[in-house]
Structures are given as C-alpha cells and as structure tokens.
Design an enzyme around this catalytic site. Structure first.
Site, PDB file in Angstrom:
ATOM      1  N   ASN A 154     -26.383  -2.688 -35.656  1.00 39.30           N
ATOM      2  CA  ASN A 154     -26.046  -3.568 -34.425  1.00 39.30           C
ATOM      3  C   ASN A 154     -24.479  -4.029 -34.601  1.00 39.30           C
ATOM      4  O   ASN A 154     -24.103  -3.951 -35.579  1.00 39.30           O
ATOM      5  CB  ASN A 154     -26.965  -4.907 -34.545  1.00 39.30           C
ATOM      6  CG  ASN A 154     -27.174  -5.609 -35.799  1.00 39.30           C
ATOM      7  OD1 ASN A 154     -27.200  -4.810 -36.729  1.00 39.30           O
ATOM      8  ND2 ASN A 154     -27.316  -6.934 -35.560  1.00 39.30           N
ATOM      9  N   ILE A 155     -23.973  -4.203 -33.644  1.00 42.21           N
ATOM     10  CA  ILE A 155     -22.573  -4.370 -33.476  1.00 42.21           C
ATOM     11  C   ILE A 155     -22.487  -5.738 -32.569  1.00 42.21           C
ATOM     12  O   ILE A 155     -22.630  -5.405 -31.417  1.00 42.21           O
ATOM     13  CB  ILE A 155     -21.803  -3.324 -32.838  1.00 42.21           C
ATOM     14  CG1 ILE A 155     -22.050  -2.068 -33.650  1.00 42.21           C
ATOM     15  CG2 ILE A 155     -20.245  -3.860 -32.885  1.00 42.21           C
ATOM     16  CD1 ILE A 155     -21.377  -0.913 -33.083  1.00 42.21           C
ATOM     17  N   GLU A 156     -21.924  -6.827 -33.174  1.00 35.59           N
ATOM     18  CA  GLU A 156     -21.915  -8.277 -32.268  1.00 35.59           C
ATOM     19  C   GLU A 156     -20.606  -8.623 -31.963  1.00 35.59           C
ATOM     20  O   GLU A 156     -19.580  -7.804 -32.469  1.00 35.59           O
ATOM     21  CB  GLU A 156     -22.317  -9.041 -33.054  1.00 35.59           C
ATOM     22  CG  GLU A 156     -23.746  -9.256 -33.280  1.00 35.59           C
ATOM     23  CD  GLU A 156     -24.609 -10.353 -34.254  1.00 35.59           C
ATOM     24  OE1 GLU A 156     -23.634 -11.207 -34.585  1.00 35.59           O
ATOM     25  OE2 GLU A 156     -25.990 -10.021 -34.035  1.00 35.59           O
ATOM     26  N   CYS A 159     -27.446  -3.445 -29.679  1.00 35.15           N
ATOM     27  CA  CYS A 159     -28.421  -3.327 -30.713  1.00 35.15           C
ATOM     28  C   CYS A 159     -28.057  -1.762 -31.454  1.00 35.15           C
ATOM     29  O   CYS A 159     -27.589  -0.855 -31.197  1.00 35.15           O
ATOM     30  CB  CYS A 159     -29.520  -3.248 -30.200  1.00 35.15           C
ATOM     31  SG  CYS A 159     -30.095  -4.867 -29.505  1.00 35.15           S
ATOM     32  N   GLU A 199     -30.411   0.379 -31.910  1.00 35.19           N
ATOM     33  CA  GLU A 199     -30.988   1.743 -31.218  1.00 35.19           C
ATOM     34  C   GLU A 199     -30.017   2.117 -30.466  1.00 35.19           C
ATOM     35  O   GLU A 199     -30.088   3.256 -30.030  1.00 35.19           O
ATOM     36  CB  GLU A 199     -32.394   1.139 -30.554  1.00 35.19           C
ATOM     37  CG  GLU A 199     -33.245   0.386 -31.512  1.00 35.19           C
ATOM     38  CD  GLU A 199     -33.286  -1.207 -31.665  1.00 35.19           C
ATOM     39  OE1 GLU A 199     -32.018  -1.588 -32.053  1.00 35.19           O
ATOM     40  OE2 GLU A 199     -34.226  -1.692 -31.321  1.00 35.19           O
ATOM     41  N   CYS A 230     -35.908  -4.215 -28.553  1.00 36.33           N
ATOM     42  CA  CYS A 230     -35.895  -5.321 -27.381  1.00 36.33           C
ATOM     43  C   CYS A 230     -35.932  -4.631 -26.239  1.00 36.33           C
ATOM     44  O   CYS A 230     -35.975  -3.394 -26.248  1.00 36.33           O
ATOM     45  CB  CYS A 230     -34.448  -6.132 -27.433  1.00 36.33           C
ATOM     46  SG  CYS A 230     -33.176  -5.105 -26.844  1.00 36.33           S
ATOM     47  N   CYS A 238     -33.403  -2.076 -25.088  1.00 34.74           N
ATOM     48  CA  CYS A 238     -33.545  -0.891 -25.788  1.00 34.74           C
ATOM     49  C   CYS A 238     -34.528   0.100 -25.355  1.00 34.74           C
ATOM     50  O   CYS A 238     -34.334   1.206 -25.144  1.00 34.74           O
ATOM     51  CB  CYS A 238     -33.339  -1.178 -27.323  1.00 34.74           C
ATOM     52  SG  CYS A 238     -31.754  -1.819 -28.072  1.00 34.74           S
TER      53      CYS A 238
HETATM   54  N1  THU Z   1     -30.867  -6.396 -32.723  1.00 38.68           N
HETATM   55  C1  THU Z   1     -31.113  -5.068 -32.595  1.00 38.68           C
HETATM   56  O1  THU Z   1     -29.836  -4.340 -33.106  1.00 38.68           O
HETATM   57  N2  THU Z   1     -32.171  -4.323 -32.460  1.00 38.68           N
HETATM   58  C2  THU Z   1     -33.276  -4.938 -31.993  1.00 38.68           C
HETATM   59  O2  THU Z   1     -34.151  -4.375 -31.900  1.00 38.68           O
HETATM   60  C3  THU Z   1     -33.387  -6.310 -31.810  1.00 38.68           C
HETATM   61  C4  THU Z   1     -32.231  -6.929 -31.893  1.00 38.68           C
HETATM   62  C5  THU Z   1     -29.848  -7.236 -32.857  1.00 38.68           C
HETATM   63  C6  THU Z   1     -29.072  -7.510 -31.904  1.00 38.68           C
HETATM   64  C7  THU Z   1     -28.170  -8.782 -32.552  1.00 38.68           C
HETATM   65  O3  THU Z   1     -27.124  -8.393 -33.061  1.00 38.68           O
HETATM   66  C8  THU Z   1     -29.227  -9.301 -33.735  1.00 38.68           C
HETATM   67  O4  THU Z   1     -29.944  -8.195 -33.894  1.00 38.68           O
HETATM   68  C9  THU Z   1     -29.924 -10.672 -33.430  1.00 38.68           C
HETATM   69  O5  THU Z   1     -30.622 -10.661 -32.132  1.00 38.68           O
END
Ligand code: THU
Length: 136
Positions: A42-44, A53, A55, A86, A89
C-alpha cells in the site's frame, strides 16, 4: 508457486508499505495464469484519497507488464483480522478475472489465512458484459 510461497511473498512486501498515516502495512503477491508473479504494497498520500492498496499496486505492475489473466492473489495485513480486499480492489481485480475464479488468499498479522474466490467476495459483479458495448 506453492500457496505458502505466495503468502510469504505477500508478507515480505509489508516491509515496503508506505503507510505513515494509517500505520497499517499491507503486502500482496499476485500470480497470473502464465505463472508470473507481481508484488505490491500500500502507498498512502497526505491528501488520503490518492492512496493505493497493495492489491491495486500489484495489479498495476502486472497489467503494465502485459499480464492480464489473474489466477491467485495473497493479501497480507497487519491486524488481528484477515485482510480481505476492499470493495474498490475487488472491482478492479474482477476486471482481470471476469468469471470470478480468481482465488483470494487473505492473511492476518499472525500469518493465519483463509481463501475464497472473487465470485464469493464480489457476487453479481458489474463488468464489461454489463455495459454491453460491442466494441469491447
Ligand atoms: N489497504 C490495502 O492495501 N489493502 C486492503 O485490502 C485494505 C486496505 C490499505 C489502504 C490503507 O493504506 C491502509 O490499508 C488502511 O486502510
């Protein structure tokens, strides 16, 4: 690739996660029908909504390298619950597994895992068939 190896790859990708805002690291390992494997994390973003996310990061790598037939994906989270993809995704993964046969392996922060098909996670999916566009 064995299920154990795919899960290990997803877990190892958590160390690449860029998640300074949530602190919730996620790693993914996506296997395509030709046996190729693409990883992601994941990259915020400080403005939140551009967050990607794990995925979708893995899917972007696969598709941009020409691999569009998804077979299995392992998703490893950092909490006590299994890390199921989520909704956004699920929808994107469905684009590259239109019959829903993609096997999704959800892993929790302790390495416990369960799996389900994408069809189970996203029943009655909206897809290109829904648009009924003859040019697609
Ligand atoms: N996130 C994912 O990378 N994949 C998921 O299936 C659920 C959520 C990440 C998004 C965000 O960076 C962090 O988890 C919290 O929601």
């Amino acid at each position: 690739m064995t299920t154990t190896k795919l899960i290990e790859l997803a877990v190892s990708m958590k160390k690449r996660a860029y998640c300074p805002y949530s602190g919730f690291a996620v790693g993914a390992a996506l296997e395509c029908s030709d046996g190729s494997v693409f990883t992601g994390c994941n990259i915020e973003s400080a403005s939140f909504s551009p967050t990607i996310c794990a995925e979708r990061a893995a899917a972007a790598k696969a598709v941009s390298e020409g691999h569009t037939d998804f077979l299995r994906i392992a998703v490893a989270g950092s909490g006590p619950d299994l890390c199921w993809p989520c909704g956004v995704c699920r929808q994107l993964l469905s684009e590259f597994s239109p019959d829903g046969s993609l096997r999704v392996i959800a892993v929790d922060g302790n390495g416990r895992w369960e799996s389900a098909t994408l069809a189970q996670l996203l029943p009655r999916a909206f897809g290109k068939h829904s648009i009924r566009c003859d040019s697609l």
